[in-house]
Enzyme design. Structure first.
Site, PDB file in Angstrom:
ATOM      1  N   HIS A  55     -10.313 -14.680 -20.729  1.00  0.00           N
ATOM      2  CA  HIS A  55      -9.784 -13.510 -20.908  1.00  0.00           C
ATOM      3  C   HIS A  55     -10.742 -12.805 -22.086  1.00  0.00           C
ATOM      4  CE1 HIS A  55      -5.336 -13.742 -20.081  1.00  0.00           C
ATOM      5  NE2 HIS A  55      -5.553 -14.373 -18.324  1.00  0.00           N
ATOM      6  N   GLU A  57     -10.456 -11.907 -25.016  1.00  0.00           N
ATOM      7  CA  GLU A  57     -10.405 -12.354 -26.320  1.00  0.00           C
ATOM      8  C   GLU A  57     -11.167 -12.804 -26.185  1.00  0.00           C
ATOM      9  OE1 GLU A  57      -5.805  -9.928 -25.447  1.00  0.00           O
ATOM     10  OE2 GLU A  57      -7.620 -11.030 -24.194  1.00  0.00           O
ATOM     11  N   CYS A  80      -2.548 -11.036 -24.485  1.00  0.00           N
ATOM     12  CA  CYS A  80      -1.372 -12.161 -23.786  1.00  0.00           C
ATOM     13  C   CYS A  80      -0.580 -13.146 -24.334  1.00  0.00           C
ATOM     14  CB  CYS A  80      -1.904 -12.342 -22.343  1.00  0.00           C
ATOM     15  SG  CYS A  80      -2.781 -13.788 -22.567  1.00  0.00           S
ATOM     16  N   SER A 165      -1.394   9.459  17.349  1.00  0.00           N
ATOM     17  CA  SER A 165      -1.881   8.352  16.473  1.00  0.00           C
ATOM     18  C   SER A 165      -2.705   6.943  17.850  1.00  0.00           C
ATOM     19  CB  SER A 165      -1.721   7.455  16.025  1.00  0.00           C
ATOM     20  OG  SER A 165      -0.654   6.988  16.567  1.00  0.00           O
ATOM     21  N   TRP A 174     -10.845   6.328  19.896  1.00  0.00           N
ATOM     22  CA  TRP A 174     -12.074   7.880  18.428  1.00  0.00           C
ATOM     23  C   TRP A 174     -10.677   8.312  18.094  1.00  0.00           C
ATOM     24  CZ3 TRP A 174     -16.156   5.473  19.270  1.00  0.00           C
ATOM     25  CH2 TRP A 174     -16.583   5.329  19.935  1.00  0.00           C
ATOM     26  N   LEU A 208      -6.496  -7.451  10.914  1.00  0.00           N
ATOM     27  CA  LEU A 208      -6.096  -7.771   9.248  1.00  0.00           C
ATOM     28  C   LEU A 208      -6.677  -8.071   8.044  1.00  0.00           C
ATOM     29  CD1 LEU A 208      -2.439  -7.692   9.544  1.00  0.00           C
ATOM     30  CD2 LEU A 208      -3.597  -5.923   9.781  1.00  0.00           C
ATOM     31  N   GLU A 273      -0.564   0.218   7.096  1.00  0.00           N
ATOM     32  CA  GLU A 273      -1.268  -0.306   8.149  1.00  0.00           C
ATOM     33  C   GLU A 273      -0.270  -0.309   9.162  1.00  0.00           C
ATOM     34  OE1 GLU A 273      -5.502  -0.208   9.178  1.00  0.00           O
ATOM     35  OE2 GLU A 273      -5.642  -1.153   7.448  1.00  0.00           O
ATOM     36  N   ALA A 279       5.661   3.313   8.684  1.00  0.00           N
ATOM     37  CA  ALA A 279       5.570   4.006   8.253  1.00  0.00           C
ATOM     38  C   ALA A 279       6.796   4.513   7.202  1.00  0.00           C
ATOM     39  CB  ALA A 279       4.154   4.861   8.231  1.00  0.00           C
ATOM     40  N   ALA A 281      10.127   4.525   7.422  1.00  0.00           N
ATOM     41  CA  ALA A 281      10.394   3.083   6.909  1.00  0.00           C
ATOM     42  C   ALA A 281      10.263   3.230   5.357  1.00  0.00           C
ATOM     43  CB  ALA A 281      10.710   1.935   7.177  1.00  0.00           C
TER      44      ALA A 281
END
Length: 349
Positions: A55, A57, A80, A165, A174, A208, A273, A279, A281
């Site tokens: 950290h 510090e 911390c 979409s 495209w 993903l 995504e 989306a 929801a």
């Protein structure tokens, strides 16, 4: 007065150290620290370089050595008070003999909270709040997550001018241009989890991952967590099951439950995504904090909508967003307009 000016100058420098280019934006906060001698001289500087590294510090104390004794530690975040991959910074400061600690932003993380009290009980003079507003801008997503108890959610989608979409036959090649796809990977790299629904995985089979301009996966250590939510199983042959990155399946359809589990896994920034149903929801639950839309200059007239039913029956119920940035990507047939927005919160939210 002169020493106070030295502390303010040290805090400004500590904030610069916290912003050092190349330091990860998560899951740990970016923090800088400057050690002052009793006469106000700077004797050491340090900053946190990411999870698993010392950290700020401790980094500064290691550089200061015995010169820290009797001095002041100026740090951008409250030290911390817990042991994780590293020990408690509050204890390290006490052991180093620091007489005073000045910090900017309080640490509301329930895991790390209490550093200031530990310092005070050990006889250290402690002051918080110096340049606190500036410190909050260093870690906006982390600050949001620890204060709200859930990750910050960025919803990304690609759409035509008429809100489609994909075309009626499901094709969407495209709608999102290559420059937009490259920009999407850049944005993925700023997050620590990507979230989709099981429908997206079963139908589109996305990997993903974060990829470079050659469409090659970045190293595993630079990948974000892949999260799939829903009640259906994810088959072993889906690409999210490969070894390019870690994957977690969240057996829920509740956005609150999904975010709670991701937050418990130390994820502060979720890149949403999923498809139009997922989306919708998250929007209905007021759990979208930022929207990034890639708009293609084309019309389809029919096809899959970019977002599902929001239960809106009249224009007065429309969900409004504030535009924070507009940028044109690519040219000709490869043009997309990236619009970044922040949803306006409903009065009941």
């Amino acid at each position: 007065m002169a020493y106070r000016q030295a502390e303010q100058a040290a805090m400004a420098r500590a904030l610069d150290l916290a912003r050092t280019p190349g330091v990860p934006t998560g899951p740990n906060p970016r923090v800088g620290c400057v050690i002052l001698a009793p006469d106000g001289r700077v004797v050491a500087e340090g900053f946190h370089r990411g999870a698993g590294t010392p950290h700020a510090e401790v980094d500064a104390l290691d550089r200061a050595g015995d010169l820290a004794r009797g001095g002041t530690a100026v740090v951008t975040l409250e030290p911390c008070n817990h042991s994780g991959r590293t020990g408690p910074c509050a204890v390290a400061l006490v052991d180093a003999g620091v007489a005073r600690v000045v910090y900017a932003q309080s640490d509301h993380n329930p895991v790390a909270v209490g550093g200031a009290e530990t310092l005070k009980r050990s006889g250290v003079d402690v002051e918080g709040g110096l340049m606190a507003d500036e410190a909050r801008t260093v870690n906006p997503v982390w600050t949001f997550a620890v204060e709200h108890g859930r990750p910050y959610v960025t919803w990304k989608f690609a759409t035509t001018l008429d809100g489609r979409s994909a075309a009626a036959d499901g094709t969407s090649r495209w709608v999102s241009s290559r420059p937009a796809r490259l920009d999407t990977h850049r944005l993925r790299g700023l997050c620590d989890a990507i979230l989709v629904g099981t429908e997206t995985v079963l139908v589109d089979d996305p990997q993903l991952t974060v990829r470079d301009e050659h469409d090659e996966n970045l190293p595993r250590e630079r990948q974000l967590l892949r999260a799939v939510m829903g009640l259906r199983d994810v088959p072993a042959d889906r690409r999210v099951r490969d070894d390019a990155a870690d994957t977690v399946v969240l057996h829920t359809r509740d956005p609150h439950e999904a975010l709670a589990e991701l937050f418990a896994r130390d994820r502060q920034h979720v890149f949403l995504e999923g498809g139009p149903t997922l989306a919708a929801a998250f929007l209905a639950a007021d759990l979208v904090d930022e929207v990034v839309a890639y708009v293609a200059p084309m019309l389809l007239g029919a096809g899959r909508s970019a977002v599902g039913d929001l239960g809106i029956g009249t224009i007065s119920q429309a969900r409004h967003l504030d535009v924070t940035d507009v940028h044109v990507l690519g040219e000709g047939a490869e043009t997309n307009v990236r619009i970044t927005m922040v949803p306006q919160r409903r009065a009941s939210a």
